[in-house]
Design an enzyme around this catalytic site. Structure first.
Site, PDB file in Angstrom:
ATOM      1  N   GLU A 144     -46.846  61.566  74.920  1.00 26.45           N
ATOM      2  CA  GLU A 144     -46.393  59.974  75.092  1.00 26.45           C
ATOM      3  C   GLU A 144     -47.000  59.648  75.668  1.00 26.45           C
ATOM      4  O   GLU A 144     -47.239  58.393  76.239  1.00 26.45           O
ATOM      5  CB  GLU A 144     -44.351  60.299  74.929  1.00 26.45           C
ATOM      6  CG  GLU A 144     -43.795  59.965  73.509  1.00 26.45           C
ATOM      7  CD  GLU A 144     -42.386  60.308  73.717  1.00 26.45           C
ATOM      8  OE1 GLU A 144     -41.751  60.160  73.362  1.00 26.45           O
ATOM      9  OE2 GLU A 144     -41.896  60.590  74.723  1.00 26.45           O
ATOM     10  N   HIS A 177     -39.769  53.624  70.465  1.00 28.40           N
ATOM     11  CA  HIS A 177     -38.681  54.485  70.154  1.00 28.40           C
ATOM     12  C   HIS A 177     -37.482  54.204  68.787  1.00 28.40           C
ATOM     13  O   HIS A 177     -36.362  54.553  68.602  1.00 28.40           O
ATOM     14  CB  HIS A 177     -37.862  54.917  71.327  1.00 28.40           C
ATOM     15  CG  HIS A 177     -38.399  55.849  71.851  1.00 28.40           C
ATOM     16  ND1 HIS A 177     -39.824  55.357  72.990  1.00 28.40           N
ATOM     17  CD2 HIS A 177     -38.394  57.172  72.041  1.00 28.40           C
ATOM     18  CE1 HIS A 177     -40.009  56.662  73.452  1.00 28.40           C
ATOM     19  NE2 HIS A 177     -39.452  57.454  72.950  1.00 28.40           N
TER      20      HIS A 177
END
Length: 289
Positions: A144, A177
């Site tokens: 990420e 997300h």
């Protein structure tokens, strides 16, 4: 006028590439057809393959979108934050700064004895055998941060002011997300419950993303954002409610640590991320020119 139009077009391209990169990252997690939930070992292993693939292709997005005049002055490796200069500082100083922010939760771990666990070799041996631990504290922070900080921020820094980027790039990270919404509904959560959890996660990840983006901007090191991300994943969102469950003097001390940690973090945020500590003046000048 023509130069202004070119600048606007380049900024549009940079934003577009960031959007495509976000979609590609999330999409890579769902290319596997499986009836299992995200914590199933088979799903975790397949997603490891996906993020490894993203490690390989994410820099291509940066290379395509970055102004070639910047690449004439600084290598792609430097833009990605893969530097050796100031590496020691980049590992420990942002970590120390983040630990200060979590003084309250760390005080609670001291009180409940949880902190002692880190000194046990078996804790680390068992952790490195646990797929979910590896995912949460190694693979997820690595992939990420590399995608959403190292590869996206140089693209946006060539168009916008640094602090604008600090508060913009986390939106890509937070929105990404939302893919957990679908997974929670498959697990039996109602749409309302799943949406509430996802909105909270969006708020928390966006807030953290701004902090991580600031760390990357100031240090110019990918490793800094990884260490901070892994530590924050481990600590989780501070459980203030648990602090109120303590009684007497212990409760007062823990609450004071929460307050002290926040005050010290604000006071030390800029000094401990001073770019010169990390030999980052060159990176800063290139990306904001």
């Amino acid at each position: 006028m023509e130069l202004k139009c070119d600048a606007i077009f380049n900024c549009f391209i940079s934003i577009f590439i960031c959007i495509i990169l976000s979609i590609t990252y999330v999409g890579s997690l769902y290319i596997w057809r499986t009836p299992h939930h995200r914590d199933h070992p088979d799903v975790v292993k397949k997603r490891f393959i996906s993020v490894f693939f993203m490690f390989l292709i994410s820099p291509i997005f940066l290379y395509v979108g970055i102004n070639k005049s910047i690449l004439d002055k600084v290598s792609l490796r430097i833009l990605l934050g893969l530097r050796s200069e100031g590496l020691f500082q980049a590992i420990f100083m942002p970590w120390f700064l983040t630990m200060i922010l979590f003084l309250g939760p760390l005080a609670m771990q001291t009180c409940n004895g949880y902190l002692k666990m880190y000194a046990e070799p078996m804790y680390w041996i068992s952790s490195f055998k646990d797929l979910l631990w590896i995912r949460n504290f190694l693979v997820a922070p690595l992939s990420e941060e590399f995608t959403f900080r190292s590869c996206m921020m140089p693209l946006l820094l060539q168009c916008f002011q640094p602090m604008t980027v600090v508060f913009t790039v986390p939106l890509f990270f937070g929105i990404a997300h939302f893919h957990h919404l679908r997974e929670r509904m498959k697990q039996g959560f109602s749409l309302q419950s799943a949406l509430q959890i996802s909105l909270f996660q969006f708020f928390f990840t966006t807030l953290f993303g701004a902090y991580s983006a600031f760390i990357f901007l100031r240090t110019g090191h990918f490793i800094s954002t990884f260490v901070v991300h892994a530590f924050c994943n481990h600590m989780g969102f501070p459980n203030v409610e648990e602090a109120f469950n303590y009684k007497g003097v212990k409760k007062v001390i823990i609450m004071l640590f929460f307050i002290l940690g926040a005050i010290l973090w604000i006071y030390l945020l800029y000094p401990l991320t001073e770019p010169s500590w990390y030999y980052n003046d060159y990176f800063w000048n290139i990306t904001t020119s």
